[in-house]
Design an enzyme around this catalytic site. Sequence first.
Site, PDB file in Angstrom:
ATOM      1  N   SER A 277       0.604  -1.102  -0.190  1.00  0.00           N
ATOM      2  CA  SER A 277       0.106  -0.007   0.053  1.00  0.00           C
ATOM      3  C   SER A 277       0.824   1.207   0.024  1.00  0.00           C
ATOM      4  O   SER A 277       1.986   1.120   0.700  1.00  0.00           O
ATOM      5  CB  SER A 277      -0.926  -0.120   1.310  1.00  0.00           C
ATOM      6  OG  SER A 277      -1.348   1.440   1.523  1.00  0.00           O
TER       7      SER A 277
ATOM      8  N   TYR B 204      -1.501  -1.582  10.080  1.00  0.00           N
ATOM      9  CA  TYR B 204      -1.412  -1.756   8.744  1.00  0.00           C
ATOM     10  C   TYR B 204      -0.258  -1.234   7.974  1.00  0.00           C
ATOM     11  O   TYR B 204       0.229  -2.056   7.067  1.00  0.00           O
ATOM     12  CB  TYR B 204      -2.762  -1.131   8.224  1.00  0.00           C
ATOM     13  CG  TYR B 204      -3.116  -1.181   6.735  1.00  0.00           C
ATOM     14  CD1 TYR B 204      -3.729  -2.303   6.276  1.00  0.00           C
ATOM     15  CD2 TYR B 204      -2.621  -0.223   5.621  1.00  0.00           C
ATOM     16  CE1 TYR B 204      -4.043  -2.395   4.823  1.00  0.00           C
ATOM     17  CE2 TYR B 204      -3.290  -0.222   4.614  1.00  0.00           C
ATOM     18  CZ  TYR B 204      -3.661  -1.311   3.975  1.00  0.00           C
ATOM     19  OH  TYR B 204      -4.083  -1.270   2.576  1.00  0.00           O
TER      20      TYR B 204
HETATM   21  N1  LIG Z   1      -8.866  -0.067  -1.447  1.00  0.00           N
HETATM   22  C1  LIG Z   1      -7.600   0.623  -1.250  1.00  0.00           C
HETATM   23  O1  LIG Z   1      -7.688   1.778  -1.151  1.00  0.00           O
HETATM   24  C2  LIG Z   1      -6.180  -0.039  -0.810  1.00  0.00           C
HETATM   25  C3  LIG Z   1      -5.108   0.707  -1.113  1.00  0.00           C
HETATM   26  C4  LIG Z   1      -4.024   0.353  -1.014  1.00  0.00           C
HETATM   27  C5  LIG Z   1      -3.831  -1.288  -0.750  1.00  0.00           C
HETATM   28  N2  LIG Z   1      -5.036  -1.826  -0.720  1.00  0.00           N
HETATM   29  C6  LIG Z   1      -4.776  -3.420  -0.502  1.00  0.00           C
HETATM   30  O2  LIG Z   1      -5.396  -4.035  -1.467  1.00  0.00           O
HETATM   31  C7  LIG Z   1      -5.811  -5.294  -1.295  1.00  0.00           C
HETATM   32  C8  LIG Z   1      -7.332  -5.342  -1.301  1.00  0.00           C
HETATM   33  O3  LIG Z   1      -7.792  -4.227  -0.796  1.00  0.00           O
HETATM   34  P1  LIG Z   1      -9.697  -4.141  -1.020  1.00  0.00           P
HETATM   35  O4  LIG Z   1      -9.922  -2.744  -0.735  1.00  0.00           O
HETATM   36  O5  LIG Z   1     -10.057  -4.739  -2.186  1.00  0.00           O
HETATM   37  O6  LIG Z   1     -10.017  -4.888   0.342  1.00  0.00           O
HETATM   38  P2  LIG Z   1     -11.671  -5.567   0.580  1.00  0.00           P
HETATM   39  O7  LIG Z   1     -11.747  -5.285   2.209  1.00  0.00           O
HETATM   40  O8  LIG Z   1     -12.664  -4.939  -0.366  1.00  0.00           O
HETATM   41  O9  LIG Z   1     -11.392  -7.176   0.309  1.00  0.00           O
HETATM   42  C9  LIG Z   1     -10.522  -7.820   1.094  1.00  0.00           C
HETATM   43  C10 LIG Z   1     -11.002  -9.153   0.774  1.00  0.00           C
HETATM   44  O10 LIG Z   1     -10.038  -9.957   1.559  1.00  0.00           O
HETATM   45  C11 LIG Z   1     -10.543 -11.086   2.292  1.00  0.00           C
HETATM   46  N3  LIG Z   1      -9.893 -11.266   3.531  1.00  0.00           N
HETATM   47  C12 LIG Z   1      -9.765 -10.647   4.652  1.00  0.00           C
HETATM   48  N4  LIG Z   1      -9.053 -11.398   5.448  1.00  0.00           N
HETATM   49  C13 LIG Z   1      -8.954 -12.556   4.838  1.00  0.00           C
HETATM   50  C14 LIG Z   1      -8.128 -13.715   5.343  1.00  0.00           C
HETATM   51  N5  LIG Z   1      -7.619 -13.662   6.613  1.00  0.00           N
HETATM   52  N6  LIG Z   1      -7.907 -14.977   4.604  1.00  0.00           N
HETATM   53  C15 LIG Z   1      -8.508 -14.747   3.006  1.00  0.00           C
HETATM   54  N7  LIG Z   1      -9.169 -13.744   2.756  1.00  0.00           N
HETATM   55  C16 LIG Z   1      -9.407 -12.705   3.432  1.00  0.00           C
HETATM   56  C17 LIG Z   1     -11.941 -10.223   2.608  1.00  0.00           C
HETATM   57  O11 LIG Z   1     -12.952 -11.387   2.798  1.00  0.00           O
HETATM   58  C18 LIG Z   1     -12.107  -9.567   1.337  1.00  0.00           C
HETATM   59  O12 LIG Z   1     -12.996 -10.385   0.260  1.00  0.00           O
HETATM   60  C19 LIG Z   1      -5.545  -5.340   0.216  1.00  0.00           C
HETATM   61  O13 LIG Z   1      -4.066  -5.838   0.324  1.00  0.00           O
HETATM   62  C20 LIG Z   1      -5.406  -3.736   0.611  1.00  0.00           C
HETATM   63  O14 LIG Z   1      -4.502  -4.000   1.672  1.00  0.00           O
HETATM   64  C21 LIG Z   1      -6.190  -1.383  -0.755  1.00  0.00           C
END
Ligand SMILES: NC(=O)c1ccc[n+]([C@@H]2O[C@H](COP(=O)([O-])OP(=O)(O)OC[C@H]3O[C@@H](n4cnc5c(N)ncnc54)[C@H](O)[C@@H]3O)[C@@H](O)[C@H]2O)c1
Length: 248
Positions: free
Chosen positions: A141, A154
């Site tokens: 991230s 995080y």
């Molecule tokens: N959305 C953002 O702004 C953003 C920014 C930077 C990084 N990220 C990273 O991108 C990735 C996806 O983020 P997102 O926003 O789509 O998240 P989200 O919350 O929409 O989806 C996360 C998914 O991970 C699954 N999950 C959570 N814990 C789990 C576990 N222990 N085992 C298996 N599955 C699990 C959840 O069920 C969900 O389907 C993550 O690594 C997040 O840190 C997101």
Amino acid sequence: MSDRLAGKTALVTGAAQGIGKAIAARLAADGAKVIVADLNEAGGKAVAEEIGKGAIAISCDVSDPASVAALFEQIDKETGGIDILVNNASIVPFVAWDDVDLAHWQTIIGTNLTGTFLVSRAATDQMRAKNKPGRVISISSNTFFAGTPNMAAYVAAKGGVIGLTRALATELGAYGITANAVTPGLIESDGVKKSPHNEAFEFVEMLQAVKGKGQPEHIADAVAFLASDDARWITGQTINVDAGMVRH
Ligand SMILES: NC(=O)c1ccc[n+]([C@@H]2O[C@H](COP(=O)([O-])OP(=O)(O)OC[C@H]3O[C@@H](n4cnc5c(N)ncnc54)[C@H](O)[C@@H]3O)[C@@H](O)[C@H]2O)c1
């Protein structure tokens, strides 16, 4: 879209929604057989059905060693092993520093960093056992660069993911396996839409060089490139995908 991943099998963790779902769909569109692994069993199945092209769903908690072992047993039974791992599963918290206690810290590190370790451990063992010049792509991230508030555990975990990526690249290069990280900026994912982070788009857009709201597909496109042969000479790197919000 292309057939540049034809014949490849890709495991995407946390792919029942959000960025993971977009990555799974994009890798399938490029020809890969996709394994959707998520805690959310029903959501994972729905995504695999929607994607089609031989995609399968396997429920898994990436923070649980037994669950990860079961995931790879099933992968061994149902496929010839994975060529591409995308470590995407993560919890995205909004917790002020004064509320960060040990339980919260352990939960976030457990899924976001230890989960990345556990799946990478099993995946790279399997890749080498099957002589696959694999790809490990881990979603970190840009909060690691920005030190974003309300996310201390995080941010620490995501920095750990970049560190692990660099070490994996060094140790696995001899096997033809590359390891890279992608750092998204704020993305309008399913998780973000339901969280206080959804209020930050205006501020973040002000800092971006290119204007607009980050979408899961922006990240999926970068991951598809890293998964492809076009990226064969890139390893140990972190690709920042945030419309130029931070420069590192
Ligand atoms: N959305 C953002 O702004 C953003 C920014 C930077 C990084 N990220 C990273 O991108 C990735 C996806 O983020 P997102 O926003 O789509 O998240 P989200 O919350 O929409 O989806 C996360 C998914 O991970 C699954 N999950 C959570 N814990 C789990 C576990 N222990 N085992 C298996 N599955 C699990 C959840 O069920 C969900 O389907 C993550 O690594 C997040 O840190 C997101």
